[in-house]
Design an enzyme around this catalytic site. Structure first.
Site, mmCIF file in Angstrom:
data_model
loop_
_atom_site.group_PDB
_atom_site.id
_atom_site.type_symbol
_atom_site.label_atom_id
_atom_site.label_comp_id
_atom_site.label_asym_id
_atom_site.label_seq_id
_atom_site.Cartn_x
_atom_site.Cartn_y
_atom_site.Cartn_z
ATOM 1 N N GLY A 1 -13.966 -2.996 -4.681
ATOM 2 C CA GLY A 1 -13.617 -1.804 -3.908
ATOM 3 C C GLY A 1 -14.163 -1.929 -2.497
ATOM 4 O O GLY A 1 -15.311 -2.341 -2.314
ATOM 5 N N HIS B 1 -15.059 -12.884 -4.539
ATOM 6 C CA HIS B 1 -15.625 -14.132 -4.002
ATOM 7 C C HIS B 1 -17.064 -14.286 -4.454
ATOM 8 O O HIS B 1 -17.786 -15.151 -3.962
ATOM 9 C CB HIS B 1 -15.598 -14.130 -2.480
ATOM 10 N N LYS C 1 0.863 -1.189 0.000
ATOM 11 C CA LYS C 1 0.000 0.000 0.000
ATOM 12 C C LYS C 1 0.895 1.233 0.000
ATOM 13 O O LYS C 1 1.805 1.333 0.835
ATOM 14 C CB LYS C 1 -0.893 0.008 1.242
ATOM 15 N N ARG D 1 -5.171 -5.878 -11.182
ATOM 16 C CA ARG D 1 -6.114 -6.652 -10.358
ATOM 17 C C ARG D 1 -7.410 -5.848 -10.335
ATOM 18 O O ARG D 1 -7.401 -4.675 -9.985
ATOM 19 C CB ARG D 1 -5.601 -6.819 -8.932
ATOM 20 N N ASP E 1 -1.716 -2.206 -3.986
ATOM 21 C CA ASP E 1 -3.127 -2.208 -3.568
ATOM 22 C C ASP E 1 -3.717 -0.825 -3.795
ATOM 23 O O ASP E 1 -3.006 0.182 -3.757
ATOM 24 C CB ASP E 1 -3.246 -2.529 -2.069
HETATM 25 P P1 FDA Z 1 -19.132 -9.774 -2.154
HETATM 26 O O1 FDA Z 1 -18.761 -8.787 -1.104
HETATM 27 O O2 FDA Z 1 -20.476 -9.674 -2.791
HETATM 28 O O3 FDA Z 1 -18.913 -11.212 -1.598
HETATM 29 C C1 FDA Z 1 -19.368 -12.370 -2.230
HETATM 30 C C2 FDA Z 1 -19.422 -13.457 -1.180
HETATM 31 O O4 FDA Z 1 -18.114 -13.727 -0.683
HETATM 32 C C3 FDA Z 1 -20.250 -13.104 0.036
HETATM 33 O O5 FDA Z 1 -21.596 -13.387 -0.148
HETATM 34 C C4 FDA Z 1 -19.585 -13.957 1.097
HETATM 35 O O6 FDA Z 1 -20.048 -15.293 1.032
HETATM 36 C C5 FDA Z 1 -18.133 -13.910 0.713
HETATM 37 N N1 FDA Z 1 -17.455 -12.786 1.357
HETATM 38 C C6 FDA Z 1 -17.057 -11.631 0.783
HETATM 39 N N2 FDA Z 1 -16.447 -10.830 1.673
HETATM 40 C C7 FDA Z 1 -16.494 -11.487 2.839
HETATM 41 C C8 FDA Z 1 -16.043 -11.181 4.140
HETATM 42 N N3 FDA Z 1 -15.428 -10.052 4.418
HETATM 43 N N4 FDA Z 1 -16.239 -12.098 5.097
HETATM 44 C C9 FDA Z 1 -16.861 -13.276 4.848
HETATM 45 N N5 FDA Z 1 -17.325 -13.610 3.627
HETATM 46 C C10 FDA Z 1 -17.140 -12.742 2.644
HETATM 47 N N6 FDA Z 1 -10.342 -3.713 -2.264
HETATM 48 C C11 FDA Z 1 -9.788 -2.493 -2.424
HETATM 49 O O7 FDA Z 1 -10.460 -1.484 -2.285
HETATM 50 N N7 FDA Z 1 -8.453 -2.390 -2.764
HETATM 51 C C12 FDA Z 1 -7.659 -3.479 -2.958
HETATM 52 O O8 FDA Z 1 -6.488 -3.330 -3.268
HETATM 53 C C13 FDA Z 1 -8.255 -4.757 -2.803
HETATM 54 N N8 FDA Z 1 -7.528 -5.895 -2.991
HETATM 55 C C14 FDA Z 1 -8.177 -7.121 -2.986
HETATM 56 C C15 FDA Z 1 -7.467 -8.277 -3.288
HETATM 57 C C16 FDA Z 1 -8.127 -9.497 -3.390
HETATM 58 C C17 FDA Z 1 -7.357 -10.721 -3.761
HETATM 59 C C18 FDA Z 1 -9.542 -9.560 -3.139
HETATM 60 C C19 FDA Z 1 -10.287 -10.840 -3.277
HETATM 61 C C20 FDA Z 1 -10.212 -8.431 -2.777
HETATM 62 C C21 FDA Z 1 -9.550 -7.215 -2.677
HETATM 63 N N9 FDA Z 1 -10.232 -6.062 -2.289
HETATM 64 C C22 FDA Z 1 -9.616 -4.838 -2.437
HETATM 65 C C23 FDA Z 1 -11.558 -6.174 -1.645
HETATM 66 C C24 FDA Z 1 -12.688 -6.024 -2.637
HETATM 67 O O9 FDA Z 1 -12.741 -4.718 -3.124
HETATM 68 C C25 FDA Z 1 -14.046 -6.375 -1.993
HETATM 69 O O10 FDA Z 1 -14.264 -5.499 -0.914
HETATM 70 C C26 FDA Z 1 -14.148 -7.795 -1.484
HETATM 71 O O11 FDA Z 1 -13.508 -8.700 -2.352
HETATM 72 C C27 FDA Z 1 -15.626 -8.212 -1.375
HETATM 73 O O12 FDA Z 1 -16.242 -8.200 -2.624
HETATM 74 P P2 FDA Z 1 -16.571 -9.531 -3.490
HETATM 75 O O13 FDA Z 1 -16.354 -9.221 -4.915
HETATM 76 O O14 FDA Z 1 -15.800 -10.646 -2.958
HETATM 77 O O15 FDA Z 1 -18.105 -9.722 -3.367
#
Ligand code: FDA
Length: 298
Positions: free
Chosen positions: A179, A218, A89, A175, A125
């Site tokens: 957010g 996810h 970061k 990546r 990041d």
């Molecule tokens: P969503 O939040 O809809 O989640 C889908 C499902 O995944 C949920 O229904 C649940 O089952 C599971 N899940 C998701 N989050 C969970 C949690 N916290 N606890 C338990 N279960 C959970 N953001 C950013 O602003 N800057 C960055 O640099 C990064 N870097 C980054 C790297 C990687 C490898 C990932 C996977 C994510 C990030 N993020 C990030 C975070 C990203 O922006 C986002 O906030 C999270 O991935 C949650 O969004 P999803 O797309 O997973 O969907």
């Protein structure tokens, strides 16, 4: 976040008492514990990216210490012979103190990774919208002379389709994620359907015209749509990787690997877990309930 950081400061009573809550999302407090987690992930067919927790550093000395920790992490990765790179970061590199200073710290890590890590790639990041512009500026400056670096773009930001096009034009590895910061509606979409749509549009552009994108989510719907899109367009599994966070949806992680997809796990570690833990809790109301019940049941 400043108040939170005081409450969760590494030596505070609160932190010592409640680290067990963050433990689900954080691979311990030391480099050794992080490397042990990476070994397990590698054994399960996943690669990793290590993040030393900490952000919003306001003192040069702290940023230099963090930079040096990254050198030690890279040494440990090489020594352990694990498949792993690092994520940084820029506010931990001193960007809020001085942009040139953060640039120097970042490029020192890029050079160190290039010399010592078999996987020399370094991910920057993306943090809150107050630093989006500066983060991309420092990334592009570094990218002019070093290609082992790539940014994160956040699908919830209205500006992101333009940033995706810019990254594609540069040939940079992106990546894409939804957010994780609380942004105002002028800057970011708030509606999940709209965020998903923009995510998918950006991911498709990166998959067809970009350079080895990291599809970080996810979200089952997005993962399903990406699988269909890559299959229908003949995009081979080696042309991209899925990415997920340590401790989140391990069954989906295993399933993707079993299906032959590449998967990288983001593995955070260290004592400054407040901001990261807060964002993971804020993402899901079940996590807030889990955190609260944990506090009262000990
Ligand atoms: P969503 O939040 O809809 O989640 C889908 C499902 O995944 C949920 O229904 C649940 O089952 C599971 N899940 C998701 N989050 C969970 C949690 N916290 N606890 C338990 N279960 C959970 N953001 C950013 O602003 N800057 C960055 O640099 C990064 N870097 C980054 C790297 C990687 C490898 C990932 C996977 C994510 C990030 N993020 C990030 C975070 C990203 O922006 C986002 O906030 C999270 O991935 C949650 O969004 P999803 O797309 O997973 O969907």
């Amino acid at each position: 976040m400043a108040v939170l950081d005081r409450i969760f400061a590494p030596d505070s009573l609160f932190s010592r008492r409640f680290f067990f809550l963050a433990r689900r999302f954080v691979a311990g407090e030391t480099i050794d514990s992080a490397i042990a987690a990476v070994r397990e992930l590698n054994a399960a067919g996943m690669t990793a990216t290590l993040d030393f927790l900490g952000e919003d550093v306001l003192e040069r000395e702290a940023a230099v210490k963090t930079r040096d920790t990254y050198f030690r992490m890279i040494d440990a990765i090489a020594r352990a012979d694990v498949r792993c790179n690092v994520s940084v970061k820029l506010t931990a590199m001193g960007m809020l103190v001085d942009e040139d200073f953060a640039f120097e710290n970042l490029t020192a890590i890029l050079d160190y990774a290039q010399q010592h890590n078999p996987d020399p790639f370094v991910r920057i990041d993306m943090e809150g919208s107050a630093v989006t512009e500066a983060t991309l500026r420092i990334f592009e400056r570094a990218y002019q002379t070093r290609k082992n670096v790539g940014p994160v773009l956040q699908a919830y930001l209205r500006r992101t389709p333009q940033d995706v096009e810019r990254a594609i034009a540069l040939g940079a590895r992106v990546r894409i994620c939804k957010g994780a910061y609380n942004e105002p509606p002028e800057i970011a979409y708030k509606d999940m359907a709209q965020i998903r749509k923009q995510y998918l549009d950006c991911a498709k552009a990166l998959l067809t015209r970009g350079n080895y994108p990291g599809i970080a989510t996810h979200d089952r719907r997005l993962i399903g749509a990406i699988k269909t899109f890559t299959r229908d367009n003949g995009i081979a599994a080696e042309k991209f990787e899925f990415q997920m966070l340590y401790g989140i949806r391990p069954s989906v992680q295993k399933q993707l690997v079993a299906e032959g997809y590449r998967l990288r796990i983001y593995v955070p570690f260290g004592t400054h877990w407040a901001g990261y833990f807060y964002r993971r809790v804020a993402e899901r109301k079940e996590n807030a309930l889990f955190a609260l019940s944990g506090m009262f049941s000990r």
